[in-house]
Design a protein around this motif. Structure first.
Motif, PDB file in Angstrom:
ATOM      1  N   ALA A  95       6.386   5.861  11.012  1.00  0.00           N
ATOM      2  CA  ALA A  95       7.475   6.500  11.754  1.00  0.00           C
ATOM      3  C   ALA A  95       6.996   7.803  12.393  1.00  0.00           C
ATOM      4  O   ALA A  95       7.355   8.109  13.539  1.00  0.00           O
ATOM      5  CB  ALA A  95       8.658   6.767  10.824  1.00  0.00           C
ATOM      6  N   ILE A  96       6.180   8.550  11.685  1.00  0.00           N
ATOM      7  CA  ILE A  96       5.616   9.780  12.249  1.00  0.00           C
ATOM      8  C   ILE A  96       4.659   9.425  13.381  1.00  0.00           C
ATOM      9  O   ILE A  96       4.717  10.016  14.467  1.00  0.00           O
ATOM     10  CB  ILE A  96       4.936  10.620  11.148  1.00  0.00           C
ATOM     11  CG1 ILE A  96       5.995  11.128  10.168  1.00  0.00           C
ATOM     12  CG2 ILE A  96       4.127  11.774  11.757  1.00  0.00           C
ATOM     13  CD1 ILE A  96       5.444  11.692   8.879  1.00  0.00           C
ATOM     14  N   ARG A  97       3.782   8.465  13.159  1.00  0.00           N
ATOM     15  CA  ARG A  97       2.849   8.018  14.202  1.00  0.00           C
ATOM     16  C   ARG A  97       3.584   7.625  15.467  1.00  0.00           C
ATOM     17  O   ARG A  97       3.172   7.974  16.580  1.00  0.00           O
ATOM     18  CB  ARG A  97       2.029   6.831  13.687  1.00  0.00           C
ATOM     19  CG  ARG A  97       1.074   6.260  14.727  1.00  0.00           C
ATOM     20  CD  ARG A  97       0.668   4.837  14.432  1.00  0.00           C
ATOM     21  NE  ARG A  97       1.839   3.969  14.398  1.00  0.00           N
ATOM     22  CZ  ARG A  97       1.876   2.788  13.810  1.00  0.00           C
ATOM     23  NH1 ARG A  97       0.817   2.317  13.189  1.00  0.00           N
ATOM     24  NH2 ARG A  97       2.973   2.061  13.827  1.00  0.00           N
ATOM     25  N   ASP A  98       4.700   6.913  15.314  1.00  0.00           N
ATOM     26  CA  ASP A  98       5.444   6.427  16.479  1.00  0.00           C
ATOM     27  C   ASP A  98       6.020   7.561  17.323  1.00  0.00           C
ATOM     28  O   ASP A  98       6.333   7.358  18.490  1.00  0.00           O
ATOM     29  CB  ASP A  98       6.556   5.474  16.048  1.00  0.00           C
ATOM     30  CG  ASP A  98       6.025   4.119  15.616  1.00  0.00           C
ATOM     31  OD1 ASP A  98       4.818   3.846  15.816  1.00  0.00           O
ATOM     32  OD2 ASP A  98       6.826   3.335  15.062  1.00  0.00           O
ATOM     33  N   ARG A  99       6.151   8.748  16.761  1.00  0.00           N
ATOM     34  CA  ARG A  99       6.602   9.905  17.543  1.00  0.00           C
ATOM     35  C   ARG A  99       5.463  10.501  18.359  1.00  0.00           C
ATOM     36  O   ARG A  99       5.683  11.273  19.277  1.00  0.00           O
ATOM     37  CB  ARG A  99       7.204  10.976  16.627  1.00  0.00           C
ATOM     38  CG  ARG A  99       8.509  10.553  15.980  1.00  0.00           C
ATOM     39  CD  ARG A  99       9.308  11.721  15.425  1.00  0.00           C
ATOM     40  NE  ARG A  99       8.530  12.834  14.952  1.00  0.00           N
ATOM     41  CZ  ARG A  99       8.142  13.045  13.696  1.00  0.00           C
ATOM     42  NH1 ARG A  99       8.478  12.173  12.767  1.00  0.00           N
ATOM     43  NH2 ARG A  99       7.451  14.108  13.359  1.00  0.00           N
ATOM     44  N   TYR A 100       4.231  10.152  18.025  1.00  0.00           N
ATOM     45  CA  TYR A 100       3.063  10.725  18.688  1.00  0.00           C
ATOM     46  C   TYR A 100       2.375   9.772  19.663  1.00  0.00           C
ATOM     47  O   TYR A 100       1.856  10.200  20.678  1.00  0.00           O
ATOM     48  CB  TYR A 100       2.039  11.198  17.646  1.00  0.00           C
ATOM     49  CG  TYR A 100       2.418  12.489  16.977  1.00  0.00           C
ATOM     50  CD1 TYR A 100       1.962  13.704  17.474  1.00  0.00           C
ATOM     51  CD2 TYR A 100       3.225  12.513  15.848  1.00  0.00           C
ATOM     52  CE1 TYR A 100       2.296  14.906  16.865  1.00  0.00           C
ATOM     53  CE2 TYR A 100       3.567  13.703  15.231  1.00  0.00           C
ATOM     54  CZ  TYR A 100       3.105  14.894  15.748  1.00  0.00           C
ATOM     55  OH  TYR A 100       3.448  16.071  15.141  1.00  0.00           O
ATOM     56  N   VAL A 101       2.306   8.483  19.345  1.00  0.00           N
ATOM     57  CA  VAL A 101       1.565   7.535  20.191  1.00  0.00           C
ATOM     58  C   VAL A 101       2.509   6.828  21.157  1.00  0.00           C
ATOM     59  O   VAL A 101       3.728   6.852  20.988  1.00  0.00           O
ATOM     60  CB  VAL A 101       0.787   6.487  19.359  1.00  0.00           C
ATOM     61  CG1 VAL A 101      -0.185   7.156  18.412  1.00  0.00           C
ATOM     62  CG2 VAL A 101       1.724   5.558  18.610  1.00  0.00           C
ATOM     63  N   ASN A 102       1.927   6.182  22.147  1.00  0.00           N
ATOM     64  CA  ASN A 102       2.688   5.384  23.092  1.00  0.00           C
ATOM     65  C   ASN A 102       3.097   4.095  22.379  1.00  0.00           C
ATOM     66  O   ASN A 102       2.262   3.221  22.149  1.00  0.00           O
ATOM     67  CB  ASN A 102       1.820   5.084  24.319  1.00  0.00           C
ATOM     68  CG  ASN A 102       2.535   4.252  25.355  1.00  0.00           C
ATOM     69  OD1 ASN A 102       3.565   3.638  25.095  1.00  0.00           O
ATOM     70  ND2 ASN A 102       1.982   4.216  26.548  1.00  0.00           N
ATOM     71  N   LYS A 103       4.365   3.967  22.030  1.00  0.00           N
ATOM     72  CA  LYS A 103       4.824   2.794  21.282  1.00  0.00           C
ATOM     73  C   LYS A 103       4.789   1.523  22.119  1.00  0.00           C
ATOM     74  O   LYS A 103       4.683   0.435  21.573  1.00  0.00           O
ATOM     75  CB  LYS A 103       6.233   3.016  20.739  1.00  0.00           C
ATOM     76  CG  LYS A 103       6.310   4.065  19.673  1.00  0.00           C
ATOM     77  CD  LYS A 103       7.642   4.131  18.966  1.00  0.00           C
ATOM     78  CE  LYS A 103       8.821   4.056  19.867  1.00  0.00           C
ATOM     79  NZ  LYS A 103      10.115   4.230  19.197  1.00  0.00           N
ATOM     80  N   GLU A 104       4.866   1.646  23.445  1.00  0.00           N
ATOM     81  CA  GLU A 104       4.827   0.476  24.312  1.00  0.00           C
ATOM     82  C   GLU A 104       3.405  -0.084  24.418  1.00  0.00           C
ATOM     83  O   GLU A 104       3.222  -1.283  24.579  1.00  0.00           O
ATOM     84  CB  GLU A 104       5.350   0.826  25.708  1.00  0.00           C
ATOM     85  CG  GLU A 104       6.788   1.319  25.715  1.00  0.00           C
ATOM     86  CD  GLU A 104       7.759   0.336  25.093  1.00  0.00           C
ATOM     87  OE1 GLU A 104       7.682  -0.861  25.417  1.00  0.00           O
ATOM     88  OE2 GLU A 104       8.584   0.771  24.267  1.00  0.00           O
ATOM     89  N   LYS A 105       2.418   0.816  24.356  1.00  0.00           N
ATOM     90  CA  LYS A 105       1.007   0.420  24.432  1.00  0.00           C
ATOM     91  C   LYS A 105       0.249   1.172  23.340  1.00  0.00           C
ATOM     92  O   LYS A 105      -0.542   2.073  23.622  1.00  0.00           O
ATOM     93  CB  LYS A 105       0.432   0.742  25.805  1.00  0.00           C
ATOM     94  CG  LYS A 105       1.072  -0.040  26.932  1.00  0.00           C
ATOM     95  CD  LYS A 105       0.449   0.311  28.254  1.00  0.00           C
ATOM     96  CE  LYS A 105       1.081  -0.511  29.358  1.00  0.00           C
ATOM     97  NZ  LYS A 105       0.485  -0.208  30.658  1.00  0.00           N
ATOM     98  N   PRO A 106       0.489   0.817  22.078  1.00  0.00           N
ATOM     99  CA  PRO A 106      -0.154   1.551  20.990  1.00  0.00           C
ATOM    100  C   PRO A 106      -1.652   1.281  20.925  1.00  0.00           C
ATOM    101  O   PRO A 106      -2.120   0.224  21.355  1.00  0.00           O
ATOM    102  CB  PRO A 106       0.557   1.027  19.738  1.00  0.00           C
ATOM    103  CG  PRO A 106       1.018  -0.340  20.123  1.00  0.00           C
ATOM    104  CD  PRO A 106       1.339  -0.270  21.590  1.00  0.00           C
ATOM    105  N   PRO A 107      -2.408   2.244  20.400  1.00  0.00           N
ATOM    106  CA  PRO A 107      -3.861   2.055  20.313  1.00  0.00           C
ATOM    107  C   PRO A 107      -4.227   0.951  19.318  1.00  0.00           C
ATOM    108  O   PRO A 107      -3.453   0.628  18.420  1.00  0.00           O
ATOM    109  CB  PRO A 107      -4.365   3.408  19.823  1.00  0.00           C
ATOM    110  CG  PRO A 107      -3.192   4.045  19.151  1.00  0.00           C
ATOM    111  CD  PRO A 107      -1.980   3.527  19.854  1.00  0.00           C
ATOM    112  N   ALA A 108      -5.412   0.407  19.519  1.00  0.00           N
ATOM    113  CA  ALA A 108      -5.974  -0.479  18.503  1.00  0.00           C
ATOM    114  C   ALA A 108      -6.167   0.394  17.261  1.00  0.00           C
ATOM    115  O   ALA A 108      -6.611   1.535  17.371  1.00  0.00           O
ATOM    116  CB  ALA A 108      -7.300  -1.052  18.983  1.00  0.00           C
ATOM    117  N   SER A 109      -5.794  -0.103  16.112  1.00  0.00           N
ATOM    118  CA  SER A 109      -5.803   0.743  14.916  1.00  0.00           C
ATOM    119  C   SER A 109      -6.286  -0.008  13.685  1.00  0.00           C
ATOM    120  O   SER A 109      -6.129  -1.226  13.593  1.00  0.00           O
ATOM    121  CB  SER A 109      -4.398   1.283  14.638  1.00  0.00           C
ATOM    122  OG  SER A 109      -3.935   2.069  15.694  1.00  0.00           O
ATOM    123  N   THR A 110      -6.836   0.771  12.762  1.00  0.00           N
ATOM    124  CA  THR A 110      -7.271   0.253  11.475  1.00  0.00           C
ATOM    125  C   THR A 110      -6.726   1.171  10.392  1.00  0.00           C
ATOM    126  O   THR A 110      -6.771   2.394  10.542  1.00  0.00           O
ATOM    127  CB  THR A 110      -8.816   0.219  11.395  1.00  0.00           C
ATOM    128  OG1 THR A 110      -9.305  -0.623  12.446  1.00  0.00           O
ATOM    129  CG2 THR A 110      -9.296  -0.294  10.063  1.00  0.00           C
TER     130      THR A 110
END
Length: 134
Positions: A95-110
Motif C-alpha cells: 500500500a505504501i509502495r502504491d503511493r510512490y510508483v506508477n500503479k498503471e505501469k509498475p516496475p518489474a519487481s522482486t
C-alpha cells in the motif's frame, strides 16, 4: 527513449508489479539499496515496519530525483525483507509502495526474504534501476 511494462498472459498474474520492463535507449540509473535511515544516518521507525517502509520509499524517491528522474522512471525494484517481518505485513508495504510508483505501469519487481540486513534494526531495503530519456 521508450519504456514498456507488460506481463505475458502465459505467466502468473502479477500483483502490483510487471513481469517485464523493456527499455529502448536512454540512460540507466542504478540506485543503491535504500534503508530506513534519515539524512543524518539515524534509524527511523525502530521496530515499526510501516514507518520503515515509508522512510525507505521516501529515500528511493530522493535518490532517483537526485539523479534527475522520478519514481515513474523506475523500471526494476528489488525489495529485501528480514525474516522477522511477518507475511501479514507485506500488504502494508505494498500500500505504501502504491503511493510512490506508477500503479498503471509498475516496475518489474522482486521480493526476497533474508535472514538479516547490514545493520540491526533495519527491516527492509530497496534497490532500484531507473531509465531516463537522454
Amino acid at each position: 527513449m521508450s519504456k514498456e511494462f507488460f506481463s505475458p498472459a502465459t505467466l502468473p498474474p502479477p500483483v502490483g508489479y510487471s513481469h517485464v520492463a523493456k527499455v529502448n535507449k536512454g540512460t540507466l540509473i542504478y540506485l543503491a539499496g535504500q534503508v530506513s535511515s534519515d539524512a543524518s544516518g539515524k534509524l527511523v521507525g525502530e521496530g515499526k515496519f510501516e514507518a520503515q517502509a515509508e522512510q525507505v520509499f521516501a529515500n528511493v524517491r530522493i535518490a532517483v530525483e537526485a539523479a534527475g528522474g522520478t519514481m515513474a522512471d523506475i523500471v526494476k525494484m528489488n525489495i529485501y525483507l528480514v525474516a522477522e517481518v511477518s507475511q501479514d505485513e507485506v500488504p502494508k508495504m505494498r500500500a505504501i509502495r502504491d503511493r510512490y510508483v506508477n500503479k498503471e505501469k509498475p516496475p518489474a519487481s522482486t521480493l526476497v526474504v533474508v535472514s538479516r540486513l547490514a545493520r540491526p534494526g533495519w527491516l527492509l531495503e530497496i534497490e532500484a534501476i531507473a531509465a531516463l530519456d537522454d
